[in-house]
Design a protein around this motif. Structure first.
Motif, PDB file in Angstrom:
ATOM      1  N   UNK A   1      87.364  77.628  80.585  1.00 12.04           N
ATOM      2  CA  UNK A   1      87.126  77.876  79.165  1.00 12.04           C
ATOM      3  C   UNK A   1      85.874  77.154  78.694  1.00 12.04           C
ATOM      4  N   UNK A   2      85.649  75.939  79.159  1.00 16.40           N
ATOM      5  CA  UNK A   2      84.455  75.197  78.775  1.00 16.40           C
ATOM      6  C   UNK A   2      83.193  75.847  79.321  1.00 16.40           C
ATOM      7  N   UNK A   3      83.254  76.314  80.559  1.00 16.84           N
ATOM      8  CA  UNK A   3      82.088  76.984  81.151  1.00 16.84           C
ATOM      9  C   UNK A   3      81.744  78.277  80.415  1.00 16.84           C
ATOM     10  N   UNK A   4      82.739  78.889  79.777  1.00 15.07           N
ATOM     11  CA  UNK A   4      82.510  80.140  79.049  1.00 15.07           C
ATOM     12  C   UNK A   4      82.169  79.908  77.583  1.00 15.07           C
ATOM     13  N   UNK A   5      82.190  78.669  77.129  1.00 11.94           N
ATOM     14  CA  UNK A   5      81.992  78.385  75.708  1.00 11.94           C
ATOM     15  C   UNK A   5      80.514  78.215  75.380  1.00 11.94           C
ATOM     16  N   UNK A   6      80.128  78.406  74.111  1.00 11.06           N
ATOM     17  CA  UNK A   6      78.735  78.174  73.698  1.00 11.06           C
ATOM     18  C   UNK A   6      78.296  76.728  73.893  1.00 11.06           C
ATOM     19  N   UNK A   7      79.252  75.791  73.867  1.00 11.95           N
ATOM     20  CA  UNK A   7      78.901  74.385  74.047  1.00 11.95           C
ATOM     21  C   UNK A   7      78.250  74.138  75.402  1.00 11.95           C
ATOM     22  N   UNK A   8      78.650  74.914  76.408  1.00 15.78           N
ATOM     23  CA  UNK A   8      78.113  74.704  77.753  1.00 15.78           C
ATOM     24  C   UNK A   8      76.601  74.912  77.778  1.00 15.78           C
ATOM     25  N   UNK A   9      76.133  76.029  77.247  1.00 11.15           N
ATOM     26  CA  UNK A   9      74.701  76.309  77.255  1.00 11.15           C
ATOM     27  C   UNK A   9      73.937  75.278  76.438  1.00 11.15           C
ATOM     28  N   UNK A  10      74.490  74.852  75.305  1.00 11.65           N
ATOM     29  CA  UNK A  10      73.836  73.843  74.469  1.00 11.65           C
ATOM     30  C   UNK A  10      73.712  72.523  75.223  1.00 11.65           C
ATOM     31  N   UNK A  11      74.795  72.104  75.858  1.00  6.83           N
ATOM     32  CA  UNK A  11      74.812  70.824  76.564  1.00  6.83           C
ATOM     33  C   UNK A  11      73.802  70.806  77.705  1.00  6.83           C
ATOM     34  N   UNK A  12      73.780  71.863  78.507  1.00 15.78           N
ATOM     35  CA  UNK A  12      72.927  71.842  79.685  1.00 15.78           C
ATOM     36  C   UNK A  12      71.472  72.140  79.354  1.00 15.78           C
ATOM     37  N   UNK A  13      71.223  72.890  78.295  1.00 14.40           N
ATOM     38  CA  UNK A  13      69.841  73.059  77.840  1.00 14.40           C
ATOM     39  C   UNK A  13      69.291  71.724  77.352  1.00 14.40           C
ATOM     40  N   UNK A  14      70.096  70.975  76.603  1.00 15.02           N
ATOM     41  CA  UNK A  14      69.660  69.668  76.097  1.00 15.02           C
ATOM     42  C   UNK A  14      69.427  68.695  77.256  1.00 15.02           C
ATOM     43  N   UNK A  15      70.333  68.724  78.253  1.00 21.40           N
ATOM     44  CA  UNK A  15      70.177  67.826  79.396  1.00 21.40           C
ATOM     45  C   UNK A  15      68.874  68.110  80.142  1.00 21.40           C
ATOM     46  N   UNK A  16      68.629  69.376  80.468  1.00 23.26           N
ATOM     47  CA  UNK A  16      67.442  69.696  81.249  1.00 23.26           C
ATOM     48  C   UNK A  16      66.163  69.565  80.433  1.00 23.26           C
ATOM     49  N   UNK A  17      66.235  69.732  79.130  1.00 24.23           N
ATOM     50  CA  UNK A  17      65.067  69.445  78.303  1.00 24.23           C
ATOM     51  C   UNK A  17      64.680  67.970  78.442  1.00 24.23           C
ATOM     52  N   UNK A  18      65.674  67.079  78.390  1.00 22.68           N
ATOM     53  CA  UNK A  18      65.399  65.654  78.549  1.00 22.68           C
ATOM     54  C   UNK A  18      64.839  65.337  79.934  1.00 22.68           C
ATOM     55  N   UNK A  19      65.341  66.015  80.954  1.00 22.49           N
ATOM     56  CA  UNK A  19      64.864  65.772  82.317  1.00 22.49           C
ATOM     57  C   UNK A  19      63.432  66.276  82.505  1.00 22.49           C
ATOM     58  N   UNK A  20      63.145  67.450  81.975  1.00 21.09           N
ATOM     59  CA  UNK A  20      61.897  68.146  82.311  1.00 21.09           C
ATOM     60  C   UNK A  20      60.731  67.862  81.375  1.00 21.09           C
ATOM     61  N   UNK A  21      61.004  67.573  80.117  1.00 24.41           N
ATOM     62  CA  UNK A  21      59.911  67.363  79.170  1.00 24.41           C
ATOM     63  C   UNK A  21      59.767  65.874  78.893  1.00 24.41           C
ATOM     64  N   UNK A  22      58.581  65.357  79.111  1.00 22.27           N
ATOM     65  CA  UNK A  22      58.324  63.933  78.922  1.00 22.27           C
ATOM     66  C   UNK A  22      58.454  63.543  77.448  1.00 22.27           C
ATOM     67  N   UNK A  23      58.849  62.303  77.215  1.00 22.94           N
ATOM     68  CA  UNK A  23      59.037  61.841  75.835  1.00 22.94           C
ATOM     69  C   UNK A  23      57.734  61.867  75.048  1.00 22.94           C
ATOM     70  N   UNK A  24      56.674  61.412  75.666  1.00 22.29           N
ATOM     71  CA  UNK A  24      55.390  61.339  74.977  1.00 22.29           C
ATOM     72  C   UNK A  24      54.400  62.305  75.629  1.00 22.29           C
ATOM     73  N   UNK A  25      54.041  63.327  74.894  1.00 19.42           N
ATOM     74  CA  UNK A  25      53.068  64.300  75.385  1.00 19.42           C
ATOM     75  C   UNK A  25      51.881  64.293  74.428  1.00 19.42           C
ATOM     76  N   UNK A  26      50.691  64.114  74.964  1.00 17.60           N
ATOM     77  CA  UNK A  26      49.499  63.980  74.132  1.00 17.60           C
ATOM     78  C   UNK A  26      49.229  65.240  73.313  1.00 17.60           C
ATOM     79  N   UNK A  27      48.803  65.025  72.082  1.00 17.09           N
ATOM     80  CA  UNK A  27      48.301  66.133  71.264  1.00 17.09           C
ATOM     81  C   UNK A  27      49.331  67.172  70.886  1.00 17.09           C
ATOM     82  N   UNK A  28      50.600  66.828  70.888  1.00 22.77           N
ATOM     83  CA  UNK A  28      51.632  67.801  70.532  1.00 22.77           C
ATOM     84  C   UNK A  28      51.469  69.103  71.310  1.00 22.77           C
ATOM     85  N   UNK A  29      51.287  68.957  72.622  1.00 21.10           N
ATOM     86  CA  UNK A  29      51.064  70.137  73.459  1.00 21.10           C
ATOM     87  C   UNK A  29      52.302  71.008  73.590  1.00 21.10           C
ATOM     88  N   UNK A  30      53.459  70.393  73.590  1.00 23.53           N
ATOM     89  CA  UNK A  30      54.681  71.094  73.969  1.00 23.53           C
ATOM     90  C   UNK A  30      55.448  71.595  72.758  1.00 23.53           C
TER      91      UNK A  30
END
Length: 587
Positions: A112-141
């Motif tokens: 049920x959790x894997x089928x819920x909207x919360x799953x996509x939100x949680x894992x998108x947020x996790x991978x955003x933190x992993x993949x996008x650096x905290x400080x990116x020059x010039x607001x590139x991202x």
């Protein structure tokens, strides 16, 4: 927001009677909707789960450790919600789960959790933190565009190999552009922004490394393959086979990538870039000697495979995600295992090398082979891990935790902890009602503050966690927990105080909201005694919440309903639960 002396007594009382399900923890958005309880079971993973359990059992026997007892149903449900959905289960979900006698209820809860909207939100947020650096020059991202890309892929359960190819070989427009303020608000918002037509949010992974082909190459190998090739950037690796030439030929796969502004930079406007691949490397005027040399080299993968086509970056992405790649599947499995258990088969989780062999290598090999054989199905992998005996165990000794024969408690990552506080206190809807469009900005500031103070690496290995003074003060004296635990009209605590029934029912309601379990008989008795003593004590002048700052506006608008010493003692009880280690840890 300082509490009365009785609040500190309440916190001490909680510590004295906290044996109700933590297994021995270290000492100091709107409420989520429930996945449908009748979600059909997904394709069975029985064979691979049985194999993993057998392999782990052999590891435990070899290490001379005995597995811990099974986690309680309440522990398991909270654990699965925090890992898969990134938030706490609603109280009604907890009570329904505890009342369900079906032997397969844990598996159905995971499905049920894997089928819920919360799953996509949680894992998108996790991978955003992993993949996008905290400080990116010039607001590139454009973080909002990147998150929309990730959310859409996790919502459809896109195969992991396809997701990685889409990121590594991404071309197209990085952002819809427009006023920079609107893009910042979109990045801060918890609302799901649909993918914009004509925009490929995945390009932001490449855009953040504009002008830094070496950094892009190093991040690609480390994040998706678990290979620290960047260690050979300046000199041949001292302990591994990688040479400087290996690194530079790998980086040459990105040398033809062009990242061009679509429009001239304009004050107050978001920047959008077009990402494409040229026919040859073309270093810019500010390129270093190393970058100029990289542009002249023939691109090659880490195993020496020539990338001789017209688009080496796309060829590299295909090589990386091939079922014959020795690192790709293991890198993801090791990362997820580390995320769920606190430490991976290999530590650090992104350092797969011969001189850093994995613990329980047979388990890693079996999971990685199954992941690849089933089309890099992320949900199947998560379902498999959650079904293992190891994931369903309670806490135990450090020796048992080291081999996953017991579940190691770990601090919640900052975004998950913040969401847990907002969910338990039900402050989130009030932010919208009181602050309007400024609510997203306040949430973003709170996330930044929590991330700065807690700074928990989700998949990092830690033998112990002592906490820090700023962490304790943020929870103990911070306005979020302070106001959230106050009996404001329409708030979580006010609703509990208005419940029919006696103190035992109200105490249970607060435990279900915060710790996702019922209190023990001993805990209930001690809390009732605490409430009785507070009610009988000489009444102190009530210090009404001050209402300072953005959160304080909620106090002024909603009003305070704690009318008696007993009501105010309930505030202290709620505050103590929110400040407990059991609340702040995954266990």
């Amino acid at each position: 927001m300082l509490r009365r002396t009785s609040a500190w007594v309440a916190l001490a009382l909680l510590s004295a009677c906290s044996g109700g399900g933590t297994g021995g923890l270290p000492s100091p958005t709107a409420a989520p909707s429930s996945p449908h309880p009748t979600t059909a079971a997904a394709p069975a993973t029985t064979d691979i789960v049985g194999r993993i359990d057998a392999l782990l059992d052999a590891e435990w026997k070899a290490a001379g450790v005995s597995p811990a007892k099974l986690a309680t149903d309440a522990q398991f449900l909270r654990r699965a919600w925090l890992d898969l959905a990134g938030t706490l289960p609603p109280p009604e979900v907890v009570t329904a789960f505890l009342a369900d006698p079906a032997p397969d209820k844990r598996a159905r809860a995971v499905d049920a959790l894997l089928a819920s909207p919360h799953f996509a939100e949680r894992w998108a947020a996790y991978w955003e933190d992993v993949l996008i650096r905290d400080k990116v020059k010039g607001n590139l991202v454009d973080r909002a565009a990147f998150r929309s890309f990730l959310r859409a892929r996790f919502a459809e359960n896109a195969p992991w190999d396809r997701v990685v190819r889409d990121i590594v070989a991404a071309t197209g427009k990085s952002s819809p552009g427009g006023p920079a303020r609107e893009r910042r608000m979109a990045a801060q918002s918890d609302a799901a922004e649909p993918e914009a037509e004509g925009v490929n949010g995945a390009t932001n992974w490449v855009v953040q490394y504009r002008g830094g082909v070496e950094d892009l190459a190093g991040a690609t190998a480390r994040t998706f393959l678990g290979v620290q090739i960047q260690c050979a950037q300046c000199h041949d690796h001292k302990t591994e086979k990688w040479t400087t030439t290996d690194f530079r030929r790998f980086a040459a796969a990105f040398a033809r990538t062009r990242i061009k502004p679509i429009e001239e930079k304009e004050k107050g406007m978001a920047r959008a870039f077009e990402v494409e691949d040229g026919k040859r490397g073309r270093p810019g005027k500010k390129a270093t000697d190393e970058q100029r040399e990289i542009a002249t080299l023939a691109p090659a993968a880490l195993d020496g495979t020539e990338l001789a086509g017209e688009t080496p970056r796309a060829e590299l992405a295909a090589w990386m995600t091939s079922t014959t790649n020795p690192w790709f599947s293991k890198a993801l499995v090791n990362r997820v295992w580390g995320l769920f258990f606190g430490h991976g088969f290999v530590e650090p989780i992104d350092d797969l090398r011969p001189s850093n062999p994995p613990r329980a290598s047979a388990v890693l090999d079996a999971l990685a082979a199954d992941f690849a054989a089933h089309g890099y199905d992320m949900k199947r992998l998560l379902r498999t891990i959650c079904a293992t005996r190891a994931y369903g165990l309670a806490g135990g000794s450090p020796a048992a935790e080291a081999t996953w024969a017991a579940f190691a408690p770990r601090p919640l990552p900052a975004p998950v902890l913040l969401d847990a506080v907002l969910t338990a206190t039900r402050l989130d809807p009030w932010l919208e009602d009181t602050l309007g469009e400024r609510a997203d900005a306040l949430r973003a500031k709170m996330r930044e503050r929590f991330r700065f103070v807690f700074d928990v690496d989700e998949e990092g290995s830690r033998a112990e966690f002592d906490g820090t003074i700023p962490q304790a003060l943020l929870l103990l004296n911070g306005p979020l927990v302070g106001y959230g635990s106050t009996a404001l009209a329409g708030a979580a605590l006010a609703d509990v105080l208005a419940m029919q029934g006696g103190d035992a029912a109200k105490i249970e309601a607060l435990y279900l909201r915060t710790l996702s379990r019922r209190p023990t008989a001993e805990e209930t008795a001690r809390w009732v005694k605490f409430l009785d003593e507070a009610a009988a004590a000489p009444e102190e002048p009530a210090a009404k919440p001050s209402g300072q700052g953005p959160l304080g506006k909620i106090v002024k608008k909603r009003g305070w309903v704690a009318k008696t010493p007993r009501d105010r003692a309930y505030e202290d009880l709620f505050w103590a639960l929110l400040d407990s280690s059991e609340f702040a840890f995954q266990h």
